[in-house]
Design a protein around this motif. Structure first.
Motif, PDB file in Angstrom:
ATOM      1  N   ASP A  90       0.826  -1.222   0.000  1.00 40.64           N
ATOM      2  CA  ASP A  90       0.000   0.000   0.000  1.00 40.64           C
ATOM      3  C   ASP A  90       0.856   1.266   0.000  1.00 40.64           C
ATOM      4  O   ASP A  90       0.656   2.175   0.802  1.00 40.64           O
ATOM      5  N   ILE A  91       1.809   1.323  -0.893  1.00 40.12           N
ATOM      6  CA  ILE A  91       2.680   2.493  -0.987  1.00 40.12           C
ATOM      7  C   ILE A  91       1.880   3.734  -1.383  1.00 40.12           C
ATOM      8  O   ILE A  91       2.113   4.819  -0.857  1.00 40.12           O
ATOM      9  N   GLU A  92       0.921   3.568  -2.273  1.00 36.47           N
ATOM     10  CA  GLU A  92       0.117   4.724  -2.688  1.00 36.47           C
ATOM     11  C   GLU A  92      -0.674   5.286  -1.518  1.00 36.47           C
ATOM     12  O   GLU A  92      -0.842   6.508  -1.398  1.00 36.47           O
ATOM     13  N   GLY A  93      -1.156   4.424  -0.631  1.00 36.13           N
ATOM     14  CA  GLY A  93      -1.872   4.886   0.560  1.00 36.13           C
ATOM     15  C   GLY A  93      -0.963   5.682   1.481  1.00 36.13           C
ATOM     16  O   GLY A  93      -1.370   6.694   2.064  1.00 36.13           O
ATOM     17  N   LYS A  94       0.288   5.237   1.596  1.00 35.45           N
ATOM     18  CA  LYS A  94       1.256   5.952   2.430  1.00 35.45           C
ATOM     19  C   LYS A  94       1.601   7.304   1.815  1.00 35.45           C
ATOM     20  O   LYS A  94       1.741   8.302   2.538  1.00 35.45           O
ATOM     21  N   VAL A  95       1.731   7.345   0.504  1.00 34.79           N
ATOM     22  CA  VAL A  95       1.996   8.617  -0.184  1.00 34.79           C
ATOM     23  C   VAL A  95       0.862   9.597   0.106  1.00 34.79           C
ATOM     24  O   VAL A  95       1.098  10.746   0.503  1.00 34.79           O
ATOM     25  N   HIS A  96      -0.356   9.132  -0.061  1.00 34.93           N
ATOM     26  CA  HIS A  96      -1.525   9.999   0.156  1.00 34.93           C
ATOM     27  C   HIS A  96      -1.623  10.442   1.616  1.00 34.93           C
ATOM     28  O   HIS A  96      -1.865  11.615   1.898  1.00 34.93           O
ATOM     29  N   SER A  97      -1.420   9.520   2.545  1.00 31.52           N
ATOM     30  CA  SER A  97      -1.543   9.845   3.968  1.00 31.52           C
ATOM     31  C   SER A  97      -0.503  10.870   4.415  1.00 31.52           C
ATOM     32  O   SER A  97      -0.835  11.849   5.099  1.00 31.52           O
ATOM     33  N   HIS A  98       0.754  10.660   4.023  1.00 29.59           N
ATOM     34  CA  HIS A  98       1.803  11.598   4.436  1.00 29.59           C
ATOM     35  C   HIS A  98       1.639  12.957   3.761  1.00 29.59           C
ATOM     36  O   HIS A  98       1.898  13.993   4.378  1.00 29.59           O
ATOM     37  N   ASN A  99       1.164  12.964   2.520  1.00 32.27           N
ATOM     38  CA  ASN A  99       0.925  14.239   1.841  1.00 32.27           C
ATOM     39  C   ASN A  99      -0.213  15.002   2.520  1.00 32.27           C
ATOM     40  O   ASN A  99      -0.102  16.215   2.762  1.00 32.27           O
ATOM     41  N   THR A 100      -1.277  14.307   2.847  1.00 32.85           N
ATOM     42  CA  THR A 100      -2.404  14.945   3.530  1.00 32.85           C
ATOM     43  C   THR A 100      -1.980  15.496   4.889  1.00 32.85           C
ATOM     44  O   THR A 100      -2.311  16.633   5.243  1.00 32.85           O
ATOM     45  N   SER A 101      -1.227  14.707   5.650  1.00 38.25           N
ATOM     46  CA  SER A 101      -0.765  15.157   6.964  1.00 38.25           C
ATOM     47  C   SER A 101       0.145  16.373   6.832  1.00 38.25           C
ATOM     48  O   SER A 101       0.030  17.336   7.600  1.00 38.25           O
ATOM     49  N   TYR A 102       1.044  16.322   5.857  1.00 34.39           N
ATOM     50  CA  TYR A 102       1.938  17.459   5.620  1.00 34.39           C
ATOM     51  C   TYR A 102       1.127  18.728   5.334  1.00 34.39           C
ATOM     52  O   TYR A 102       1.388  19.788   5.910  1.00 34.39           O
ATOM     53  N   LEU A 103       0.135  18.617   4.464  1.00 34.78           N
ATOM     54  CA  LEU A 103      -0.672  19.788   4.105  1.00 34.78           C
ATOM     55  C   LEU A 103      -1.486  20.303   5.294  1.00 34.78           C
ATOM     56  O   LEU A 103      -1.618  21.511   5.490  1.00 34.78           O
ATOM     57  N   GLN A 104      -2.013  19.379   6.103  1.00 35.39           N
ATOM     58  CA  GLN A 104      -2.789  19.800   7.271  1.00 35.39           C
ATOM     59  C   GLN A 104      -1.903  20.477   8.312  1.00 35.39           C
ATOM     60  O   GLN A 104      -2.291  21.493   8.897  1.00 35.39           O
ATOM     61  N   TYR A 105      -0.718  19.918   8.563  1.00 35.71           N
ATOM     62  CA  TYR A 105       0.206  20.547   9.515  1.00 35.71           C
ATOM     63  C   TYR A 105       0.675  21.912   8.990  1.00 35.71           C
ATOM     64  O   TYR A 105       0.831  22.857   9.760  1.00 35.71           O
ATOM     65  N   THR A 106       0.893  22.020   7.687  1.00 40.65           N
ATOM     66  CA  THR A 106       1.294  23.300   7.095  1.00 40.65           C
ATOM     67  C   THR A 106       0.204  24.344   7.298  1.00 40.65           C
ATOM     68  O   THR A 106       0.491  25.485   7.681  1.00 40.65           O
ATOM     69  N   ASP A 107      -1.035  23.961   7.059  1.00 36.29           N
ATOM     70  CA  ASP A 107      -2.152  24.878   7.243  1.00 36.29           C
ATOM     71  C   ASP A 107      -2.272  25.310   8.704  1.00 36.29           C
ATOM     72  O   ASP A 107      -2.450  26.500   8.990  1.00 36.29           O
ATOM     73  N   LEU A 108      -2.143  24.360   9.618  1.00 40.28           N
ATOM     74  CA  LEU A 108      -2.222  24.676  11.046  1.00 40.28           C
ATOM     75  C   LEU A 108      -1.087  25.596  11.472  1.00 40.28           C
ATOM     76  O   LEU A 108      -1.305  26.579  12.188  1.00 40.28           O
ATOM     77  N   TYR A 109       0.116  25.297  11.009  1.00 44.38           N
ATOM     78  CA  TYR A 109       1.282  26.108  11.361  1.00 44.38           C
ATOM     79  C   TYR A 109       1.114  27.546  10.876  1.00 44.38           C
ATOM     80  O   TYR A 109       1.344  28.497  11.617  1.00 44.38           O
ATOM     81  N   ARG A 110       0.677  27.687   9.637  1.00 45.75           N
ATOM     82  CA  ARG A 110       0.497  29.019   9.054  1.00 45.75           C
ATOM     83  C   ARG A 110      -0.604  29.790   9.799  1.00 45.75           C
ATOM     84  O   ARG A 110      -0.439  30.961  10.130  1.00 45.75           O
ATOM     85  N   ASP A 111      -1.704  29.128  10.101  1.00 47.65           N
ATOM     86  CA  ASP A 111      -2.824  29.768  10.778  1.00 47.65           C
ATOM     87  C   ASP A 111      -2.440  30.223  12.189  1.00 47.65           C
ATOM     88  O   ASP A 111      -2.677  31.369  12.570  1.00 47.65           O
TER      89      ASP A 111
END
Length: 162
Positions: free
Chosen positions: A99-120
């Motif tokens: 499930d490499i594609e699932g890991k790619v999607h999960s880490h990308n989503t987490s990265y984007l959410q943490y980026t949004d939280l950090y910026r906010d």
């Protein structure tokens, strides 16, 4: 004059600077998690692309070899076709089960959410005039959002810089 001093003490209680420090510490942790999720996203994306390229190459060789089996060349072409087909099937099975594609999607989503939280949070922290109550609300919101992100994301290990 005494009224001004008393008023300032009421507006900025002793734990105000502690709350600011706590928010900054949480921001630093969020930044580390964000970076680690991005590193894992990039790593898994490269692996995913490489594995898919190998599978596509094996499939191409397999199809070409099977087409060539209809011409009277040699039995080696049939062996190449069967080998490439088998390797492609095995590689696809390993790729799907890991499930490499699932890991790619999960880490990308987490990265984007943490980026949004950090910026906010960073932007809100820079605002002038935040009261102690505002900081309490901000800390509560940060905890809620971090909890939601962590519930949905794959765990990461934060490496300490020595």
């Amino acid at each position: 004059m005494n009224n001004e001093v008393e008023l300032k003490l009421i507006e900025t209680p002793d734990n105000y600077s502690g709350k600011i420090k706590l928010v900054k510490d949480i921001l630093e942790d969020i930044k580390k998690k964000k970076k680690e999720h991005y590193k894992l996203f990039a790593r898994y994306k490269k692996i995913n692309t490489l594995v898919k390229s190998v599978i596509n190459s094996l499939n191409s060789v397999s199809v070409c070899s099977m087409v060539l089996t209809f011409t009277p060349i040699s039995p080696a072409v049939m062996i190449v076709a069967l080998s490439c087909t088998s390797l492609s099937a095995l590689t696809s099975a390993v790729h799907s089960s890991s499930d490499i594609e699932g890991k790619v999607h999960s880490h990308n989503t987490s990265y984007l959410q943490y980026t949004d939280l950090y910026r906010d949070v960073s932007a809100r922290l820079l605002r002038n005039g935040m009261s102690s109550s505002d900081l309490d609300n901000l800390l509560s919101e940060i905890n809620d959002r971090v909890g939601l992100i962590e519930d949905q994301s794959l765990p990461v290990t934060i490496r300490q810089n020595n």
